[in-house]
Scaffold this active site. Structure first.
Site, mmCIF file in Angstrom:
data_model
loop_
_atom_site.group_PDB
_atom_site.id
_atom_site.type_symbol
_atom_site.label_atom_id
_atom_site.label_comp_id
_atom_site.label_asym_id
_atom_site.label_seq_id
_atom_site.Cartn_x
_atom_site.Cartn_y
_atom_site.Cartn_z
ATOM 1 N N HIS A 1 -30.298 -27.549 64.423
ATOM 2 C CA HIS A 1 -30.118 -26.943 63.106
ATOM 3 C C HIS A 1 -28.633 -26.800 62.775
ATOM 4 N N ASP B 1 -10.798 -47.017 41.818
ATOM 5 C CA ASP B 1 -11.642 -46.865 43.008
ATOM 6 C C ASP B 1 -10.831 -46.161 44.086
ATOM 7 N N TRP C 1 -24.510 -25.519 68.912
ATOM 8 C CA TRP C 1 -23.630 -26.496 68.257
ATOM 9 C C TRP C 1 -22.235 -26.439 68.860
ATOM 10 N N SER D 1 -16.232 -41.314 61.422
ATOM 11 C CA SER D 1 -16.512 -41.521 60.003
ATOM 12 C C SER D 1 -15.630 -40.630 59.145
ATOM 13 N N SER D 2 -15.541 -39.338 59.502
ATOM 14 C CA SER D 2 -14.787 -38.458 58.596
ATOM 15 C C SER D 2 -13.291 -38.667 58.763
ATOM 16 N N HIS E 1 -12.258 -24.218 64.091
ATOM 17 C CA HIS E 1 -11.891 -23.346 62.989
ATOM 18 C C HIS E 1 -11.404 -24.109 61.767
ATOM 19 N N GLU F 1 -12.411 -26.801 60.949
ATOM 20 C CA GLU F 1 -13.663 -27.326 60.419
ATOM 21 C C GLU F 1 -14.281 -26.383 59.389
ATOM 22 N N TYR G 1 -12.887 -24.421 57.385
ATOM 23 C CA TYR G 1 -12.211 -24.517 56.087
ATOM 24 C C TYR G 1 -12.434 -25.897 55.481
ATOM 25 N N SER H 1 -13.475 -23.944 41.281
ATOM 26 C CA SER H 1 -12.279 -23.855 40.442
ATOM 27 C C SER H 1 -12.324 -24.835 39.287
ATOM 28 N N HIS I 1 -9.890 -16.780 67.780
ATOM 29 C CA HIS I 1 -10.690 -15.601 67.404
ATOM 30 C C HIS I 1 -12.164 -15.822 67.749
ATOM 31 N N HIS I 2 -12.507 -17.034 68.160
ATOM 32 C CA HIS I 2 -13.855 -17.263 68.671
ATOM 33 C C HIS I 2 -13.924 -16.974 70.161
ATOM 34 N N THR J 1 -6.788 -16.435 50.756
ATOM 35 C CA THR J 1 -8.147 -16.499 50.217
ATOM 36 C C THR J 1 -8.327 -15.449 49.136
ATOM 37 N N LYS K 1 -7.001 -16.585 45.900
ATOM 38 C CA LYS K 1 -7.960 -17.429 45.181
ATOM 39 C C LYS K 1 -9.004 -16.575 44.475
ATOM 40 N N ARG L 1 -27.425 -13.430 69.578
ATOM 41 C CA ARG L 1 -27.898 -14.649 68.946
ATOM 42 C C ARG L 1 -28.464 -15.575 70.013
HETATM 43 C C1 HEA Z 1 -24.165 -25.057 56.394
HETATM 44 C C2 HEA Z 1 -24.700 -24.583 57.446
HETATM 45 C C3 HEA Z 1 -26.004 -23.860 57.568
HETATM 46 C C4 HEA Z 1 -27.008 -23.660 56.649
HETATM 47 C C5 HEA Z 1 -27.106 -24.125 55.215
HETATM 48 C C6 HEA Z 1 -28.015 -22.886 57.337
HETATM 49 C C7 HEA Z 1 -29.218 -22.495 56.744
HETATM 50 C C8 HEA Z 1 -30.119 -21.661 57.369
HETATM 51 N N1 HEA Z 1 -30.011 -21.131 58.633
HETATM 52 FE FE1 HEA Z 1 -28.591 -21.497 59.990
HETATM 53 N N2 HEA Z 1 -27.124 -21.866 61.294
HETATM 54 C C9 HEA Z 1 -25.991 -22.608 61.103
HETATM 55 C C10 HEA Z 1 -25.630 -23.220 59.926
HETATM 56 C C11 HEA Z 1 -26.403 -23.213 58.784
HETATM 57 N N3 HEA Z 1 -27.626 -22.623 58.623
HETATM 58 C C12 HEA Z 1 -25.194 -22.660 62.301
HETATM 59 C C13 HEA Z 1 -23.876 -23.388 62.479
HETATM 60 C C14 HEA Z 1 -25.863 -21.911 63.248
HETATM 61 C C15 HEA Z 1 -25.464 -21.657 64.704
HETATM 62 C C16 HEA Z 1 -26.242 -22.566 65.587
HETATM 63 C C17 HEA Z 1 -25.970 -22.224 67.022
HETATM 64 O O1 HEA Z 1 -26.094 -21.029 67.386
HETATM 65 O O2 HEA Z 1 -25.575 -23.144 67.772
HETATM 66 C C18 HEA Z 1 -27.069 -21.423 62.587
HETATM 67 C C19 HEA Z 1 -27.987 -20.616 63.225
HETATM 68 C C20 HEA Z 1 -29.051 -20.035 62.574
HETATM 69 C C21 HEA Z 1 -29.858 -19.011 63.153
HETATM 70 C C22 HEA Z 1 -29.642 -18.331 64.504
HETATM 71 C C23 HEA Z 1 -30.373 -19.012 65.597
HETATM 72 C C24 HEA Z 1 -30.080 -18.298 66.873
HETATM 73 O O3 HEA Z 1 -28.904 -17.908 67.072
HETATM 74 O O4 HEA Z 1 -30.991 -18.115 67.680
HETATM 75 C C25 HEA Z 1 -30.819 -18.718 62.228
HETATM 76 C C26 HEA Z 1 -31.871 -17.705 62.438
HETATM 77 O O5 HEA Z 1 -32.502 -17.248 61.549
HETATM 78 C C27 HEA Z 1 -30.596 -19.563 61.080
HETATM 79 C C28 HEA Z 1 -31.364 -19.563 59.929
HETATM 80 C C29 HEA Z 1 -31.083 -20.330 58.821
HETATM 81 C C30 HEA Z 1 -31.932 -20.345 57.639
HETATM 82 C C31 HEA Z 1 -33.208 -19.575 57.457
HETATM 83 C C32 HEA Z 1 -31.328 -21.194 56.753
HETATM 84 C C33 HEA Z 1 -31.891 -21.521 55.379
HETATM 85 O O6 HEA Z 1 -30.902 -21.251 54.411
HETATM 86 C C34 HEA Z 1 -32.365 -22.935 55.303
HETATM 87 C C35 HEA Z 1 -32.795 -23.233 53.880
HETATM 88 C C36 HEA Z 1 -33.231 -24.660 53.710
HETATM 89 C C37 HEA Z 1 -34.521 -25.044 53.792
HETATM 90 C C38 HEA Z 1 -35.606 -24.074 54.061
HETATM 91 C C39 HEA Z 1 -34.878 -26.476 53.649
HETATM 92 C C40 HEA Z 1 -35.748 -26.676 52.424
HETATM 93 C C41 HEA Z 1 -36.599 -27.873 52.628
HETATM 94 C C42 HEA Z 1 -37.946 -27.762 52.673
HETATM 95 C C43 HEA Z 1 -38.666 -26.504 52.384
HETATM 96 C C44 HEA Z 1 -38.753 -28.924 53.034
HETATM 97 C C45 HEA Z 1 -38.875 -29.856 51.885
HETATM 98 C C46 HEA Z 1 -38.689 -31.236 52.452
HETATM 99 C C47 HEA Z 1 -38.831 -32.347 51.732
HETATM 100 C C48 HEA Z 1 -39.239 -32.268 50.309
HETATM 101 C C49 HEA Z 1 -38.548 -33.672 52.361
HETATM 102 N N4 HEA Z 1 -29.516 -20.354 61.319
HETATM 103 C C1 HEA Z 2 -17.239 -21.911 55.749
HETATM 104 C C2 HEA Z 2 -17.060 -21.470 56.951
HETATM 105 C C3 HEA Z 2 -16.275 -20.254 57.339
HETATM 106 C C4 HEA Z 2 -15.299 -19.558 56.668
HETATM 107 C C5 HEA Z 2 -14.700 -19.855 55.309
HETATM 108 C C6 HEA Z 2 -14.926 -18.479 57.525
HETATM 109 C C7 HEA Z 2 -13.946 -17.567 57.189
HETATM 110 C C8 HEA Z 2 -13.490 -16.606 58.060
HETATM 111 N N1 HEA Z 2 -13.988 -16.326 59.316
HETATM 112 FE FE1 HEA Z 2 -15.563 -17.186 60.215
HETATM 113 N N2 HEA Z 2 -16.920 -18.246 61.194
HETATM 114 C C9 HEA Z 2 -17.608 -19.350 60.746
HETATM 115 C C10 HEA Z 2 -17.425 -19.978 59.531
HETATM 116 C C11 HEA Z 2 -16.490 -19.575 58.592
HETATM 117 N N3 HEA Z 2 -15.666 -18.495 58.680
HETATM 118 C C12 HEA Z 2 -18.586 -19.776 61.704
HETATM 119 C C13 HEA Z 2 -19.531 -20.959 61.570
HETATM 120 C C14 HEA Z 2 -18.488 -18.909 62.778
HETATM 121 C C15 HEA Z 2 -19.359 -18.863 64.050
HETATM 122 C C16 HEA Z 2 -19.131 -20.010 64.950
HETATM 123 C C17 HEA Z 2 -20.112 -19.874 66.092
HETATM 124 O O1 HEA Z 2 -19.826 -19.125 67.044
HETATM 125 O O2 HEA Z 2 -21.217 -20.478 66.010
HETATM 126 C C18 HEA Z 2 -17.423 -17.981 62.441
HETATM 127 C C19 HEA Z 2 -17.005 -16.986 63.291
HETATM 128 C C20 HEA Z 2 -15.916 -16.191 63.032
HETATM 129 C C21 HEA Z 2 -15.319 -15.354 64.027
HETATM 130 C C22 HEA Z 2 -15.747 -15.235 65.489
HETATM 131 C C23 HEA Z 2 -16.905 -14.316 65.640
HETATM 132 C C24 HEA Z 2 -17.318 -14.316 67.083
HETATM 133 O O3 HEA Z 2 -17.989 -15.268 67.518
HETATM 134 O O4 HEA Z 2 -16.925 -13.384 67.803
HETATM 135 C C25 HEA Z 2 -14.290 -14.698 63.398
HETATM 136 C C26 HEA Z 2 -13.424 -13.698 64.061
HETATM 137 O O5 HEA Z 2 -12.331 -13.445 63.694
HETATM 138 C C27 HEA Z 2 -14.239 -15.182 62.028
HETATM 139 C C28 HEA Z 2 -13.314 -14.769 61.082
HETATM 140 C C29 HEA Z 2 -13.220 -15.342 59.824
HETATM 141 C C30 HEA Z 2 -12.200 -14.931 58.854
HETATM 142 C C31 HEA Z 2 -11.186 -13.844 59.014
HETATM 143 C C32 HEA Z 2 -12.371 -15.730 57.761
HETATM 144 C C33 HEA Z 2 -11.515 -15.716 56.513
HETATM 145 O O6 HEA Z 2 -11.159 -17.011 56.142
HETATM 146 C C34 HEA Z 2 -12.210 -15.037 55.363
HETATM 147 C C35 HEA Z 2 -11.239 -14.815 54.214
HETATM 148 C C36 HEA Z 2 -11.916 -14.290 52.958
HETATM 149 C C37 HEA Z 2 -11.858 -12.999 52.545
HETATM 150 C C38 HEA Z 2 -11.158 -11.965 53.350
HETATM 151 C C39 HEA Z 2 -12.548 -12.539 51.283
HETATM 152 C C40 HEA Z 2 -11.706 -12.630 50.031
HETATM 153 C C41 HEA Z 2 -10.442 -11.860 50.161
HETATM 154 C C42 HEA Z 2 -10.147 -10.774 49.382
HETATM 155 C C43 HEA Z 2 -11.075 -10.249 48.357
HETATM 156 C C44 HEA Z 2 -8.801 -10.142 49.545
HETATM 157 C C45 HEA Z 2 -8.844 -8.725 50.025
HETATM 158 C C46 HEA Z 2 -9.488 -8.625 51.374
HETATM 159 C C47 HEA Z 2 -8.815 -8.469 52.546
HETATM 160 C C48 HEA Z 2 -7.351 -8.643 52.637
HETATM 161 C C49 HEA Z 2 -9.558 -8.149 53.815
HETATM 162 N N4 HEA Z 2 -15.258 -16.081 61.839
HETATM 163 CU CU LIG Z 3 -13.085 -19.398 63.049
#
Ligand code: HEA
Ligand code: HEA
Ligand SMILES: [Cu+2]
Ligand code: CUA
Lengths: 206, 559, 353
Positions: free
Chosen positions: B76, B105, B140, B172-173, B256, B258, B260, B271, B305-306, B329, B332, B451
Site C-alpha cells: 500500500h 514539447d 515501505w 524513471s523519475s 525526506h 521525497e 516534498y 497556486s 527527524h525520522h 511553508t 506559502k 503502527r
Molecule cells: C499518497 C499516499 C497514501 C495514500 C493516498 C493513502 C491512502 C490511504 N491509506 Fe495509507 N499509507 C501510506 C500512504 C498513503 N495512504 C503510507 C506511506 C503508509 C505507510 C506504510 C508503511 O507503514 O510502510 C500508509 C499506511 C497506512 C495505514 C497504516 C498501516 C499500518 O501501519 O499498519 C493505514 C491504516 O489504516 C492506511 C490507510 C489508508 C486509507 C484508508 C487510505 C484511503 O485514503 C484510500 C482511498 C482510496 C481507495 C479506497 C481506492 C478507491 C478505489 C476503489 C474503491 C476500487 C475501485 C476500483 C476500480 C473501479 C478499478 N495507510
Molecule cells: C507530503 C508529504 C509530507 C510533508 C509535506 C511533510 C511535512 C512535514 N513533516 Fe512529515 N512525514 C511524511 C510526509 C510528509 N511530511 C511521511 C510519509 C512520514 C512518515 C514516514 C514513515 O515513517 O513511514 C513523515 C514523518 C515525519 C516525521 C517523523 C515521525 C516519526 O516517525 O517519528 C517528522 C518529525 O519531525 C515529520 C515532520 C514534518 C514537518 C515538520 C513537516 C513540515 O514540512 C510541515 C510544514 C507545514 C506547516 C508547519 C503548516 C503551515 C505553516 C504555518 C501555518 C505557519 C505557522 C506554523 C508554524 C511555524 C508551526 N514528518
Molecule cells: Cu521527513
C-alpha cells in the site's frame, strides 16, 4: 481568444527559441544533469564506505588477512594511468572535430575505446588476483561494490564510444554538428574523476 | 524538437490508435498515459488500504494473518507513493509545463516516453511478489537488517522484486527530472523570463532538482541492500562490521526530500487554481518562489527527524532544521490566504479541492511540527499519530491537489468539462470520509497504538477510533464512484467548453482544447506571469495600468 | 445591503465559534495518557504547551480561510483590485512563524535535558534483550556473575512482566539479538530503539523514575517482522518493599508473579495475626481480576478460592512482610470461599457479580 497573430507567429517560427541559443546545447545540459545524479549515486556508495570505516575504528581496516589489496596497488596504479590517459585522448578527439578534422576524431575515439577496454580487462584481472570476495566482511563488500559499479560505468562509456566511433566512421560529425562527441566526452571525464577518487581513497587513504 | 514530435502525429491516421499511444513521444499523450496509469495504481493501493482498514476495524484477526497484513501495508505505502502520487504529478507536469512555457514539447521527447514506460514495468515487478510466494513485507521503509538478511529474516524473492522495481521507478523519475530541468531552462518561449514562469513550473523545477539529487542515493542504498541479500554483502550486517543504521540514513536522505517531491507540485497546482477562482494574481509571487526554493534547500538537512528514537543522531540540529521548514511553508500558506482575501471567489470543484488542500495540509503540517520536537516524538514515533500525519499531508495535501488538477485541466485535455454537480458530490463525500478516516489516528497514536500491527489489545480503548477510521475509509472509497461516473459520462456527452472555460491566467489556456500536436499556432505577448489574463483585459483601463506595473515588476512584489 | 453584511458577519462569527467548539472537542482526544515517570511529566508539560500553540495556529488560519471564503465569494463580474503583494506583510508573516519555531525549539531542548538525564547510580539496572518476537528482562545484581541474575523471558501467550520499584532511578540496557526493535511504554511517553549493535558500539540505554505504582502495558514499536504485534510486555511498578519481596521471590526461583491484565479490577486483601483483614471480597463476575495481597504477618500465607470442594484458584505462597498481585481468572457470578491453604482457619466469602 484572439492574440496579435503576426507578432506571435513570428515569435513561434524562430526555432529554437532565443533562450535555447544562449549557453550550452540542450543535449549537453541533459548530460550534465545526468552526471549530477551519477555524482549523488556514487556519493551514496562512498557514504557507505566511510560509515563502515568509522564503525571499524579500533579494529584495523582492510581486507581480511592474508589477502591485502595493497599488494595489488601497482596494478591499480597502472589502471589509473590508462584511464587518465584515455581522458586526454578523448579530449584530443573533441578538439579535432571542433577543427572539423574527422580522421583525427576517428583515431582519438578509437584509442580512447581501446584504453577503456584495456582498463576493464585489467580490472577483471585484478579481481582474479585479490584473495578475498564481496562476501568476506565489510571491506570486501564496499571494495567490490565501489570498483564494480565504477567498472560498470566504464563499460557504459565503452558502449557509448563504440557507437560514437561507428557514427564518426560514417562521417556524421562536423565542426558545427558534434554534440554527441561533446556529450560522451563529458561522461568519460566524469568516469575518470570517479576512478581517481576511488583509487586514492581505497588504496592510499588509510 | 518540434519535428520529432510531429512525425508520429503526421502518420498516426495510418496506424491503429493503440500503436499510436504505445509509441507516442508527444508530451501531452505521455502525460495522459502517466495519469491513467497512476489512477489504476491508486485503485490497487486503495483496495489494499480497504483490506487494512477492514482488518483493523475491531481487535482480533478476522481476515488476514500477520504476514499477509504486513505485505498489505508495505505494498500500500510503496504503490501509493512511488506509483500513484509521484507519477500522477509528473503526468500533469508532463502535460502542462511545456504548454505553460509556450514550448512545442519537452526537451527530450524520446527519453520522456522511456521514463514513462519504465513505470508500469517497475510497478508490476513490485506487485509480482504476490505471485512468487509473497510480496515484500518490511514496510515501505524496508529497515535493515530485517530487509537485508534474506537467510534469517526476510526469505523469498518478494523483497528482491521490490528492490528491482524501485530501482526501475527511481531511474524513471531521474530521467524525468533531467528532462524537466532542461525543458524549463532551454525551451521557454520568448518573453517567458524565469520570474514570469507560472508557479506550477517553479514547483516542478524545484521538485525535479530534489529528485535529481535525492533519488540516486536511494538507488545506492537499494543496491547495497540487494548485495547484502543476494551476494553475502555486509553493508547492514552488524555481525560482520556493517551497520543497520546506515540504511536509515541512506533511505531518509532520500525519503525526506521525497515527501516534498510529492507536495511541491501539488502546491503549484493550488497556486494556479486559487488566483483563477479568486480572480486575483497570486499574492507575493516572488516570496512564493523563494519559499519554494527554501523548502527545497532545507529538505536535505532534516532527514534524521525520522531517526530520533535510534539514539544515533544529533537531536538539536535536526529538530531545529525540521521545525524551520514550517517557516517557508507558512509563507506559502499566508500567501494563499492573502490571495483569497478581497478576491471574488467562485466555488467550482477545482477550487473546492484547492481549498480542501490548504485547510487539510495545515493539519498535517502542524502535526509534523509537533513530531519535530524530539521529546514528543519519543512518545509518538512509530505510532498511529505518524500515520495520521502522513495521510494528512499525502492525502489531504497531494491527493486533494491531484483531484483539483484533474477537475481544473480536464477541459484543456479533452475539451469537455467534468460535471460540476457530480464533482461537488465527490468532493464532499471525499472530504468528510477523509477526516473520519485519518483524524482518529492522531488520538490512537497519542494513546500509544503502534503502527504496522495487524491486531491490538481490546482492553486498550483503541477500538472505537479504529472503527470510525474504517468507516471513513469506506466513505473515501465510495467517493471514488461519483468521480468515475463523472469521467465516463463526460467522455460520452460532457459539456463542450471553449479553450479557456475558467477565465484562467497561464499560457496553456491560450491554445485550443485539446491543443494541437505542436501546441501553439500563436502565442500572446508575455509581459507578466499571467499572459492570458493580460490579453483578456487588454482594454480594461483599470488593469492596463496594472499591466504596466507588471512590465516594471512582473511579480508585483511592491504594492 | 448593510443589513445583509451584518447578518453575514453574524453568520461568520457563529461559524468561527463552531470551529472553535469543534477544535476544543477534538483537543479532548489529543491528550496523552497520564504520565507516570518524572521524565514523562516533562514531556507531558511540553506537549500541552505545543498543543495549545498548534490550536492557536490552527484556529487562526482555518478561521481566516473560512471567513474569506464566505465574505469574498463572487457576487458580480466586477474584477477585484489586482493586489500583487506587499513586502511588509511578507516580512511579518515570515517573522511570526520563525518566533514560534524558536520558542518551540528552546522548550523542546530544555525538556529533552530532563528526559535524557542520566543518574550515576541507578537503583535498578535491567538488561532488556529483544528478539523475534519477545523479550528477556535480566536483573543485574551486585556480583558480576550474570548466570545467577534473576531473568524472565516472555512468550506470545505469556508476555513478560518487569517488576520495578517506584521513586528510584531505573536504567535499562537495550540489546537486540536480531533485528531492530523498540522498547515502548505509552504511560511513560517514551520509546527507544533496540538495535543490534556492531561490536564495539555502545548499546542504547533508557532511564526513568516511576512516580506511581501500577501496571503499565508496553509493546515493541519498531516493525520487526511477522509477530511484531505480539511483542507486548507489562511493567508492574510497586512500592520498594513490595518490589524487594517480588524480586526476592523471583531470585528464589519461585514463579514470578504474572501481570495483572491491564484494566482488570483490583481488590485489596491483607493478612495479620493469622487472619485476613476482611471476610468478604466483592469481585466482578466473568472477567479476570487481581487480588492485591499484602502479608503483614510474621509467617507465610497464600490465597485460594474454592467452589465447594473444587478449587478455582490457588495463589503462590507470600513471605512475611511481602506483597503480591494474584491475577485470578474469570469466575461466573455467585458465592465462593477464599482461604489460606496454610491456615485453613483464615477464610471468607468471595462475592462475584
Ligand atoms: C499518497 C499516499 C497514501 C495514500 C493516498 C493513502 C491512502 C490511504 N491509506 Fe495509507 N499509507 C501510506 C500512504 C498513503 N495512504 C503510507 C506511506 C503508509 C505507510 C506504510 C508503511 O507503514 O510502510 C500508509 C499506511 C497506512 C495505514 C497504516 C498501516 C499500518 O501501519 O499498519 C493505514 C491504516 O489504516 C492506511 C490507510 C489508508 C486509507 C484508508 C487510505 C484511503 O485514503 C484510500 C482511498 C482510496 C481507495 C479506497 C481506492 C478507491 C478505489 C476503489 C474503491 C476500487 C475501485 C476500483 C476500480 C473501479 C478499478 N495507510
Ligand atoms: C507530503 C508529504 C509530507 C510533508 C509535506 C511533510 C511535512 C512535514 N513533516 Fe512529515 N512525514 C511524511 C510526509 C510528509 N511530511 C511521511 C510519509 C512520514 C512518515 C514516514 C514513515 O515513517 O513511514 C513523515 C514523518 C515525519 C516525521 C517523523 C515521525 C516519526 O516517525 O517519528 C517528522 C518529525 O519531525 C515529520 C515532520 C514534518 C514537518 C515538520 C513537516 C513540515 O514540512 C510541515 C510544514 C507545514 C506547516 C508547519 C503548516 C503551515 C505553516 C504555518 C501555518 C505557519 C505557522 C506554523 C508554524 C511555524 C508551526 N514528518
Ligand atoms: Cu521527513
Ligand atoms: Cu519487535 Cu516490533
Amino acid at each position: 481568444m484572439t492574440a496579435e497573430p503576426m507578432a506571435a507567429v513570428a515569435r513561434h517560427l524562430e526555432p529554437p527559441h532565443p533562450e535555447a541559443n544562449r549557453g550550452l546545447a540542450i543535449p549537453l545540459v541533459g548530460m550534465l544533469l545526468f552526471i549530477a545524479s551519477e555524482v549523488m549515486f556514487f556519493s551514496g556508495l562512498f557514504a557507505a564506505y566511510f560509515n563502515a570505516r568509522a564503525n571499524a575504528a579500533g579494529h584495523e581496516w582492510g581486507p581480511p588477512a592474508p589477502a591485502s589489496e595493497l599488494e595489488a596497488w601497482p596494478l591499480a596504479a597502472i589502471l589509473t594511468i590508462i584511464l587518465v590517459t584515455s581522458s586526454f585522448t578523448m579530449q584530443f578527439g573533441v578538439w579535432a572535430i571542433r577543427r572539423g578534422d574527422q580522421r583525427a576524431l576517428r583515431r582519438w575515439v578509437g584509442v580512447t575505446l581501446l584504453l577503456g577496454v584495456l582498463f576493464i580487462a585489467g580490472q577483471l584481472y585484478d579481481y582474479s588476483q585479490l584473495g578475498f570476495g564481496i562476501g568476506d566482511g565489510i571491506f570486501g563488500t564496499t571494495f567490490y561494490t565501489l570498483t564494480g559499479f565504477h567498472g560498470a560505468h566504464v563499460f557504459g562509456g565503452v558502449v557509448g564510444l563504440t557507437i560514437l566511433l561507428a557514427r564518426a566512421s560514417s562521417g556524421q560529425f562536423s565542426a558545427q554538428n558534434h554534440v554527441a562527441v561533446e556529450a560522451i566526452s563529458f561522461y568519460w571525464h566524469f568516469v575518470d574523476v570517479v576512478w581517481i577518487a576511488l583509487f586514492s581513497i581505497l588504496y592510499f587513504l588509510r | 524538437m518540434a519535428t520529432t514530435t510531429l512525425s508520429p502525429q503526421a502518420e498516426s491516421y495510418r496506424r491503429s490508435w493503440v500503436l499510436d499511444w504505445l509509441t507516442t513521444v508527444d508530451h501531452k499523450k505521455i502525460g495522459i498515459l502517466y495519469i491513467v496509469n497512476s489512477f489504476l495504481f491508486f485503485f490497487a493501493a486503495g483496495l489494499l488500504a480497504l483490506v487494512i482498514r477492514s482488518e483493523l476495524a475491531v481487535p482480533g484477526l478476522q481476515f488476514l494473518d500477520a504476514p499477509t497484513y504486513n505485505q498489505a501495508f508495505t505494498m500500500h505505502g510503496t504503490i501509493m507513493i512511488f506509483l500513484f502520487v509521484v507519477p500522477m504529478l509528473t503526468g500533469f507536469a508532463n502535460y502542462i509545463v511545456p504548454l505553460q512555457l509556450g514550448a512545442p514539447d519537452m526537451a527530450f521527447p524520446r527519453i520522456n516516453a522511456l521514463s514513462f514506460w519504465m513505470l508500469p514495468l517497475g510497478g508490476i515487478l513490485i506487485l509480482s511478489g504476490y505471485l512468487f510466494g509473497g510480496a515484500a513485507a518490511e514496510g515501505w521503509t524496508g529497515y535493515a537488517p530485517l530487509s537485508s538478511n534474506a537467510e534469517r529474516f526476510s526469505a523469498g524473492v518478494g523483497t528482491d522484486l521490490w528492490i528491482m522495481g524501485l530501482v526501475l521507478v527511481g531511474t524513471s523519475s531521474i530521467l524525468g527530472s533531467v528532462n524537466f530541468i532542461t525543458t524549463i531552462f532551454k525551451m521557454r518561449a520568448p518573453g517567458m523570463t524565469l520570474f514570469r514562469m507560472p508557479i506550477f513550473v517553479w514547483t516542478v523545477l524545484v521538485t525535479a532538482v530534489l529528485i535529481l539529487l535525492a533519488t540516486p542515493v536511494l538507488a545506492a542504498g537499494l543496491i547495497a541492500l540487494f548485495i547484502d541479500r543476494n551476494y553475502g554483502g555486509s553493508f547492514f550486517d552488524p555481525a560482520s562490521g556493517g551497520n543497520p543504521i546506515l540504511w536509515q540514513h541512506l533511505f531518509w536522505f532520500f525519503g525526506h526530500p521525497e515527501v516534498y517531491i510529492v507536495i511541491l507540485p501539488a502546491m503549484g497546482v493550488v497556486s494556479e487554481i486559487l488566483p483563477v477562482f479568486s480572480r486575483k494574481p497570486l499574492f507575493g509571487y516572488r516570496a512564493f518562489v523563494y519559499a519554494t526554493i527554501g523548502i527545497g534547500l532545507l529538505s536535505f538537512s532534516v532527514w534524521a527527524h525520522h531517526m530520533f528514537t535510534t539514539g544515533k543522531v544529533f537531536l538539536p540540529f535536526f529538530a531545529f532544521m525540521t521545525a524551520l521548514i514550517g517557516v517557508p511553508t507558512g509563507v506559502k500558506m499566508f500567501n494563499w490566504m492573502a490571495t483569497m482575501w478581497r478576491g471574488s471567489i467562485s466555488f467550482t470543484t477545482p477550487m473546492l479541492f484547492a481549498i480542501g488542500f490548504i485547510t487539510m495540509f495545515l493539519i498535517g503540517g502542524i502535526s509534523g511540527v509537533i513530531l519535530a520536537s524530539p521529546p514528543i516524538d519519543f512518545h509518538l514515533q512509530d505510532t498511529y499519530f505518524v500515520v495520521g500525519h502522513l495521510h494528512y499531508v499525502f492525502f489531504g495535501g497531494s491527493v486533494f491537489g491531484i483531484f483539483a488538477a484533474t477537475y481544473f485541466w480536464f477541459p484543456k485535455m479533452f475539451g469537455r468539462r467534468l460535471n460540476e454537480r457530480l464533482g461537488k458530490i465527490h468532493f464532499w463525500i471525499h472530504f468528510v470520509g477523509f477526516n473520519l478516516a485519518f483524524f482518529p489516528m492522531h488520538s490512537l497514536g497519542i494513546l500509544g497504538m503502534p503502527r504496522r500491527v495487524a491486531d491490538y489489545d481490546p482492553n486498550a480503548g483503541w477500538t472505537i477510533y479504529n472503527l470510525i477510521s474504517t468507516v471513513g475509509a469506506f466513505m473515501i472509497a465510495a467517493s471514488v464512484i461519483p468521480f468515475l461516473i463523472n469521467v465516463i459520462a463526460t467522455f460520452i456527452n460532457g459539456e463542450k467548453v471553449g479553450d479557456d472555460p475558467w477565465e484562467a491566467n497561464t499560457l496553456e489556456w491560450a491554445t485550443t482544447s485539446p491543443p494541437p500536436p505542436h501546441n501553439f499556432d500563436t502565442l500572446p505577448p508575455i509581459r507578466s506571469e499571467r499572459p492570458v489574463f493580460d490579453l483578456r483585459h487588454k482594454h480594461d483601463a483599470e488593469h492596463l495600468h496594472d499591466g504596466e506595473a507588471d512590465l516594471v515588476a512582473p511579480e508585483g512584489g511592491q504594492p | 445591503m448593510r443589513g445583509m453584511v451584518a447578518v453575514l458577519r453574524l453568520r461568520t462569527v457563529l461559524q468561527v465559534g463552531l470551529l472553535v467548539a469543534v477544535a476544543v472537542l477534538l483537543g479532548g482526544c489529543l491528550i496523552p495518557p497520564e504520565p507516570e515517570t518524572t521524565e514523562a511529566k516533562a514531556t507531558f508539560g511540553l506537549y500541552i504547551v505545543v498543543l495549545v500553540m498548534a490550536a492557536v495556529v490552527f484556529i487562526g488560519v482555518e478561521g481566516f480561510i473560512l471567513y474569506s471564503a464566505i465574505r469574498y465569494r463572487r457576487r458580480d463580474d466586477r474584477l477585484p483590485a489586482q493586489l500583487h503583494g506587499n513586502n511588509l506583510v511578507e516580512i511579518i508573516w515570515t517573522a511570526i512563524p520563525t518566533v514560534i519555531v524558536l520558542v518551540l525549539f528552546v522548550l523542546s531542548i530544555s525538556a529533552l535535558g530532563t528526559v535524557q538525564a542520566k543518574s550515576d547510580h541507578p537503583a535498578v539496572t535491567v538488561e532488556v534483550d529483544a528478539f523475534q518476537w519477545q523479550w528477556t528482562f535480566r536483573y543485574r545484581d551486585d556480583d558480576n556473575n550474570p548466570d545467577n541474575d534473576y531473568s524472565v523471558t516472555g512468550s506470545a501467550a505469556q508476555p513478560p512482566v518487569m517488576g520495578l520499584p517506584v521513586g528510584v532511578p531505573i536504567r535499562l540496557l537495550l540489546h537486540s539479538q536480531d533485528v531492530i526493535h523498540s522498547f515502548y511504554v505509552p504511560h511513560f511517553l517514551i520509546k527507544k530503539d533496540v538495535i543490534p549493535e556492531p561490536e564495539g558500539q555502545p548499546e542504547n540505554q533508557l532511564e526513568f523514575t516511576i512516580t506511581q505504582a501500577g501496571t503499565y502495558a508496553g509493546q515493541c514499536a519498531e516493525f520487526c517482522g511477522n509477530e511484531h504485534a505480539a511483542m507486548r510486555f507489562t511493567i508492574q511498578a510497586m512500592e520498594q518493599a513490595d518490589y524487594d519481596a517480588w524480586i526476592a521471590a523471583g531470585r528464589a526461583g519461585k514463579s514470578p508473579p504474572p501481570a495483572a491484565p491491564s484494566g482488570a479490577a483490583v481488590v485489596d486483601l491483607s493478612a495479620h495475626n493469622i487472619a485476613f483483614n476482611t471476610n468478604s471480597l466483592q469481585v466482578p463476575a466473568d472477567q479476570p481480576f487481581v487480588i492485591r495481597f499484602k502479608n503483614d504477618d510474621a509467617v507465610q500465607h497464600d490465597v485460594a478460592i474454592y467452589d465447594g470442594q473444587t478449587e478455582l484458584f490457588k495463589g503462590a505462597i507470600v513471605d512475611a512482610g511481602a506483597s503480591f498481585d494474584y491475577s485470578v481468572p474469570a469466575i461466573p457470578a455467585g458465592q465462593y470461599d477464599f482461604i489460606c491453604t496454610i491456615h485453613p482457619t483464615m477464610s471468607g466469602k468471595v462475592v462475584a457479580q
